[in-house]
Design a protein around this motif. Structure first.
Motif, PDB file in Angstrom:
ATOM      1  N   GLU A 464       0.833  -1.194   0.000  1.00 19.53           N
ATOM      2  CA  GLU A 464       0.000   0.000   0.000  1.00 19.53           C
ATOM      3  C   GLU A 464       0.877   1.258   0.000  1.00 19.53           C
ATOM      4  O   GLU A 464       0.632   2.206  -0.752  1.00 19.53           O
ATOM      5  CB  GLU A 464      -0.934   0.012   1.207  1.00 19.53           C
ATOM      6  CG  GLU A 464      -1.873   1.225   1.205  1.00 19.53           C
ATOM      7  CD  GLU A 464      -2.721   1.321   2.452  1.00 19.53           C
ATOM      8  OE1 GLU A 464      -2.544   0.485   3.357  1.00 19.53           O
ATOM      9  OE2 GLU A 464      -3.543   2.244   2.525  1.00 19.53           O
ATOM     10  N   VAL A 465       1.915   1.257   0.848  1.00 21.92           N
ATOM     11  CA  VAL A 465       2.827   2.404   0.900  1.00 21.92           C
ATOM     12  C   VAL A 465       3.528   2.569  -0.449  1.00 21.92           C
ATOM     13  O   VAL A 465       3.661   3.681  -0.961  1.00 21.92           O
ATOM     14  CB  VAL A 465       3.862   2.226   2.031  1.00 21.92           C
ATOM     15  CG1 VAL A 465       4.818   3.412   2.066  1.00 21.92           C
ATOM     16  CG2 VAL A 465       3.157   2.077   3.377  1.00 21.92           C
ATOM     17  N   GLU A 466       3.962   1.465  -1.017  1.00 26.70           N
ATOM     18  CA  GLU A 466       4.650   1.511  -2.319  1.00 26.70           C
ATOM     19  C   GLU A 466       3.744   2.097  -3.393  1.00 26.70           C
ATOM     20  O   GLU A 466       4.184   2.885  -4.236  1.00 26.70           O
ATOM     21  CB  GLU A 466       5.116   0.107  -2.714  1.00 26.70           C
ATOM     22  CG  GLU A 466       6.267  -0.402  -1.867  1.00 26.70           C
ATOM     23  CD  GLU A 466       6.439  -1.910  -1.944  1.00 26.70           C
ATOM     24  OE1 GLU A 466       5.711  -2.553  -2.730  1.00 26.70           O
ATOM     25  OE2 GLU A 466       7.278  -2.442  -1.204  1.00 26.70           O
ATOM     26  N   GLU A 467       2.466   1.730  -3.346  1.00 29.72           N
ATOM     27  CA  GLU A 467       1.537   2.231  -4.357  1.00 29.72           C
ATOM     28  C   GLU A 467       1.425   3.754  -4.293  1.00 29.72           C
ATOM     29  O   GLU A 467       1.418   4.435  -5.323  1.00 29.72           O
ATOM     30  CB  GLU A 467       0.170   1.584  -4.186  1.00 29.72           C
ATOM     31  CG  GLU A 467      -0.820   1.967  -5.275  1.00 29.72           C
ATOM     32  CD  GLU A 467      -2.051   1.083  -5.267  1.00 29.72           C
ATOM     33  OE1 GLU A 467      -2.022   0.006  -4.665  1.00 29.72           O
ATOM     34  OE2 GLU A 467      -3.046   1.491  -5.869  1.00 29.72           O
ATOM     35  N   TYR A 468       1.368   4.287  -3.077  1.00 29.09           N
ATOM     36  CA  TYR A 468       1.305   5.744  -2.943  1.00 29.09           C
ATOM     37  C   TYR A 468       2.634   6.391  -3.343  1.00 29.09           C
ATOM     38  O   TYR A 468       2.657   7.468  -3.957  1.00 29.09           O
ATOM     39  CB  TYR A 468       0.932   6.128  -1.507  1.00 29.09           C
ATOM     40  CG  TYR A 468      -0.517   5.885  -1.184  1.00 29.09           C
ATOM     41  CD1 TYR A 468      -0.893   4.867  -0.315  1.00 29.09           C
ATOM     42  CD2 TYR A 468      -1.522   6.654  -1.756  1.00 29.09           C
ATOM     43  CE1 TYR A 468      -2.225   4.622  -0.020  1.00 29.09           C
ATOM     44  CE2 TYR A 468      -2.851   6.423  -1.475  1.00 29.09           C
ATOM     45  CZ  TYR A 468      -3.198   5.408  -0.600  1.00 29.09           C
ATOM     46  OH  TYR A 468      -4.526   5.177  -0.327  1.00 29.09           O
ATOM     47  N   MET A 469       3.737   5.740  -3.010  1.00 29.99           N
ATOM     48  CA  MET A 469       5.051   6.291  -3.364  1.00 29.99           C
ATOM     49  C   MET A 469       5.229   6.391  -4.875  1.00 29.99           C
ATOM     50  O   MET A 469       5.840   7.336  -5.386  1.00 29.99           O
ATOM     51  CB  MET A 469       6.166   5.429  -2.759  1.00 29.99           C
ATOM     52  CG  MET A 469       6.255   5.466  -1.242  1.00 29.99           C
ATOM     53  SD  MET A 469       6.592   7.112  -0.586  1.00 29.99           S
ATOM     54  CE  MET A 469       8.279   7.374  -1.146  1.00 29.99           C
ATOM     55  N   TYR A 470       4.683   5.423  -5.593  1.00 24.31           N
ATOM     56  CA  TYR A 470       4.809   5.453  -7.052  1.00 24.31           C
ATOM     57  C   TYR A 470       4.038   6.613  -7.681  1.00 24.31           C
ATOM     58  O   TYR A 470       4.142   6.863  -8.879  1.00 24.31           O
ATOM     59  CB  TYR A 470       4.344   4.125  -7.642  1.00 24.31           C
ATOM     60  CG  TYR A 470       5.409   3.054  -7.639  1.00 24.31           C
ATOM     61  CD1 TYR A 470       6.593   3.234  -8.339  1.00 24.31           C
ATOM     62  CD2 TYR A 470       5.230   1.868  -6.936  1.00 24.31           C
ATOM     63  CE1 TYR A 470       7.582   2.266  -8.334  1.00 24.31           C
ATOM     64  CE2 TYR A 470       6.212   0.882  -6.922  1.00 24.31           C
ATOM     65  CZ  TYR A 470       7.391   1.085  -7.618  1.00 24.31           C
ATOM     66  OH  TYR A 470       8.365   0.130  -7.614  1.00 24.31           O
ATOM     67  N   GLY A 471       3.280   7.330  -6.870  1.00 24.04           N
ATOM     68  CA  GLY A 471       2.608   8.524  -7.374  1.00 24.04           C
ATOM     69  C   GLY A 471       3.553   9.687  -7.621  1.00 24.04           C
ATOM     70  O   GLY A 471       3.172  10.683  -8.255  1.00 24.04           O
ATOM     71  N   HIS A 472       4.786   9.582  -7.123  1.00 22.03           N
ATOM     72  CA  HIS A 472       5.766  10.655  -7.370  1.00 22.03           C
ATOM     73  C   HIS A 472       6.493  10.378  -8.686  1.00 22.03           C
ATOM     74  O   HIS A 472       6.985   9.274  -8.903  1.00 22.03           O
ATOM     75  CB  HIS A 472       6.767  10.736  -6.215  1.00 22.03           C
ATOM     76  CG  HIS A 472       7.551  12.007  -6.213  1.00 22.03           C
ATOM     77  ND1 HIS A 472       8.511  12.297  -7.166  1.00 22.03           N
ATOM     78  CD2 HIS A 472       7.501  13.092  -5.390  1.00 22.03           C
ATOM     79  CE1 HIS A 472       9.023  13.489  -6.924  1.00 22.03           C
ATOM     80  NE2 HIS A 472       8.435  13.999  -5.849  1.00 22.03           N
ATOM     81  N   PRO A 473       6.590  11.355  -9.547  1.00 27.06           N
ATOM     82  CA  PRO A 473       7.187  11.133 -10.881  1.00 27.06           C
ATOM     83  C   PRO A 473       8.672  10.779 -10.849  1.00 27.06           C
ATOM     84  O   PRO A 473       9.200  10.276 -11.845  1.00 27.06           O
ATOM     85  CB  PRO A 473       6.966  12.474 -11.587  1.00 27.06           C
ATOM     86  CG  PRO A 473       6.796  13.477 -10.494  1.00 27.06           C
ATOM     87  CD  PRO A 473       6.113  12.739  -9.397  1.00 27.06           C
TER      88      PRO A 473
END
Length: 560
Positions: A464-473
């Motif tokens: 879940e944390v990784e999914e949000y982190m991948y929101g950064h370009p």
């Protein structure tokens, strides 16, 4: 395949004070018990909020008015009502008011950010929101992306404060005095006519969607029934020596299953007194215990460690406390002894959202430090060989804990795949936790099969944390693990590979600050390490296990 439970060797260790039988629940859901208590205990205090006393008689009027307000907004049996509040009387009122209509509660941390709130609102299909002021800006970000939401009620956390609060109420939580267009104020909501007739609710109806992280990384709504809530409340009253005269201090967040079950549900079941603290505040906790002679509380283990080392710890008389429920991290022997010298036993327990919290608990007369205690009455379990799920491991060996009992939920909302993975039929729940059992039947946590991170008793799934982190370009690859922390249990650490065009253009500190705005405070990475590449297995998947081992070796080298 029929699943056979293991022999109940733990029953020989149940102490004389423990109730050996399970609860015969009948047909009445928990909110009926609560309503009966409001009549039986009319002038006794139900809630104490920074010195403001709400009697059971007053609580009944507040509940019925809130239920009438929800009915006026069109809430019916089966509708979902979303609660986004820290601990306050409004949380208690709203929770049970929704149940009086047969509605399903979804209680979520008010610290959740836009992406998290949007996902849960759309997944649950919540019709009405009751939120504290701090959630309004988050809601404004997503207001055009939550089509099911029809009405929003906004409250301030100081609605029920007395004129001279004791302990002092946090200044930053006082009302901003702002009117929010398109919403309904709490005062307007509570001006409704009281509900005249409660809904016809079956004890097997769904009462709560308790969202928890899962293997896909997205939160999953564990469906808990009214029977689950009732049995969860019973477990935490029958095995803690709590009675109608008990005064509890509720400082754990009630939107979390532990605080919800141990405080909100148990006081509703018993008709006892709940002293509410809005957020973790060690001095406020000590002051309330002394002033109201509180007997019982449940805190995350990091909280009791911090409390014991606080400079004000010895300034207050907390001898009225006879028991402390704890969990979420390892307790040092010295801290255990410090409380024991004061006549306070720290009793660790275990549970999860899918089991309405408590599965096992340490008897106050026979607590074993490091153990999560003995299984409760009516609980069946297996400790399963992870290489052969048809077999249980021998006593003393490690395996995955499977649980069955009347407080176990019935599946995940709108998630048949997740349900099939965790809820195995005939009432069994796979916990994903690796445990072992000693010859006396005491359980010990050894690890987490699903790599869940535990920080300050919160469960955090890396995906879940990784999914949000991948929101950064800037992020090309990311892998999250938990690293040890002496107070919180674990901290979230992210290993990051930057896209080539971002190399040298962003720092670890800047990325942490960005992540802080994307996730709840306990969830975002506190440590980021940039890497040129991440280790991968034969299928190309990032090898989280290798990173965890590298971190472990780094820790060992620092110690040596």
């Amino acid at each position: 395949m029929e699943i056979e439970p293991m022999d109940r060797i733990w029953e020989k260790s149940w102490t004389i004070s423990w109730v050996k039988e399970g609860y015969q629940h009948g047909r009445d859901p928990l909110f009926h018990h609560l309503y009966t208590n409001t009549i039986r205990h009319r002038q006794r205090p139900a809630i104490v909020f920074y010195g403001q006393i709400i009697t059971w008689d007053e609580l009944r009027d507040l509940l019925m008015r809130a239920a009438g307000g929800l009915q006026k907004l069109g809430v019916e049996k089966g509708d979902r009502v979303y609660l986004g509040m820290q601990n306050c009387p409004q949380f208690v009122i709203s929770f049970f008011a929704a149940h009086c209509l047969g509605a399903i509660v979804t209680a979520i941390s008010p610290a959740y950010k836009a992406g998290e709130v949007r996902y849960i609102l759309n997944d649950s299909g919540a019709k009405v929101l009751i939120i504290e002021e701090s959630v309004v800006p988050v809601l404004n970000e997503i207001k055009d992306q939550i089509p099911a939401v029809e009405n929003v009620i906004v409250t301030s956390l100081d609605e029920y404060l007395p004129s001279d609060p004791y302990p002092a109420f946090p200044a930053d939580l006082m009302s901003k005095g702002i009117k929010y267009p398109g919403t309904i104020s709490w005062q307007e909501f509570m001006a409704s006519e009281p509900l005249q007739e409660m809904a016809d609710v079956d004890i097997n109806d769904v009462a709560l969607l308790q969202y928890t992280s899962g293997t896909t990384g997205k939160p999953k709504g564990a469906m808990l029934t009214h029977m689950n809530l009732l049995n969860g409340a019973f477990i935490n009253t029958a095995h803690t020596a709590n009675t109608v005269d008990t005064v509890q201090v509720g400082m754990l967040p009630m939107f979390h299953i532990t605080g919800m079950n141990d405080h909100l549900l148990t006081t509703a079941f018993l008709g006892s007194t709940l002293c509410i603290i809005t957020r973790f505040d060690p001095v406020a906790f000590l002051q309330i215990v002394e002033k109201y002679q509180a007997n019982y509380s449940v805190l995350a283990t990091p909280m009791v460690i911090y409390l014991a080392s606080h400079p004000s710890f010895s300034e207050y008389d907390i001898s009225s406390l006879y028991n402390f429920g704890i969990g979420g991290a390892t307790l040092p022997q010295a801290v255990f002894n410090k409380y024991l010298e004061m006549g306070i036993t720290l009793c660790e327990g275990y549970g999860m959202s899918e089991t309405t919290a408590t599965v096992s608990f340490n008897p106050i007369e026979a607590a074993k430090l490091g153990s999560i205690g003995l299984p409760m009455p009516q609980i069946d379990l297996r400790i399963v060989d992870i290489d052969d799920l048809s077999k249980d491991v021998p006593i003393g060996e490690e395996g995955e804990l499977w649980v069955k009992g009347p407080s176990c939920g019935i599946g995940y909302w709108n998630n048949p795949a997740g349900t099939a993975e965790t809820f195995l039929g005939d009432g069994w729940v796979r916990t994903g936790d690796i445990v072992k059992m000693d010859e006396d039947g005491y359980l010990y946590i050894c690890g987490r099969l699903k790599e869940m991170i535990k920080s300050s008793a919160y469960s955090i799934f890396p995906a879940e944390v990784e999914e949000y982190m991948y929101g950064h370009p800037a992020i090309l690859e990311c892998c999250v693990i938990g690293v040890p922390h002496e107070v919180k249990g674990e901290l979230v650490k992210a290993f990051v590979v930057l896209r080539p065009e971002w190399d040298g253009k962003i720092t670890e500190k800047e990325l942490i600050e960005w992540a802080r705005g994307q996730m709840a405070p306990y969830k975002y990475p506190r440590i980021i390490e940039f890497r040129d590449s991440l280790p991968k297995g034969p299928t190309g998947k990032v090898a989280r296990k290798i990173l965890k081992e590298e971190e472990k070796q780094r820790e060992l080298s620092c110690i040596s």
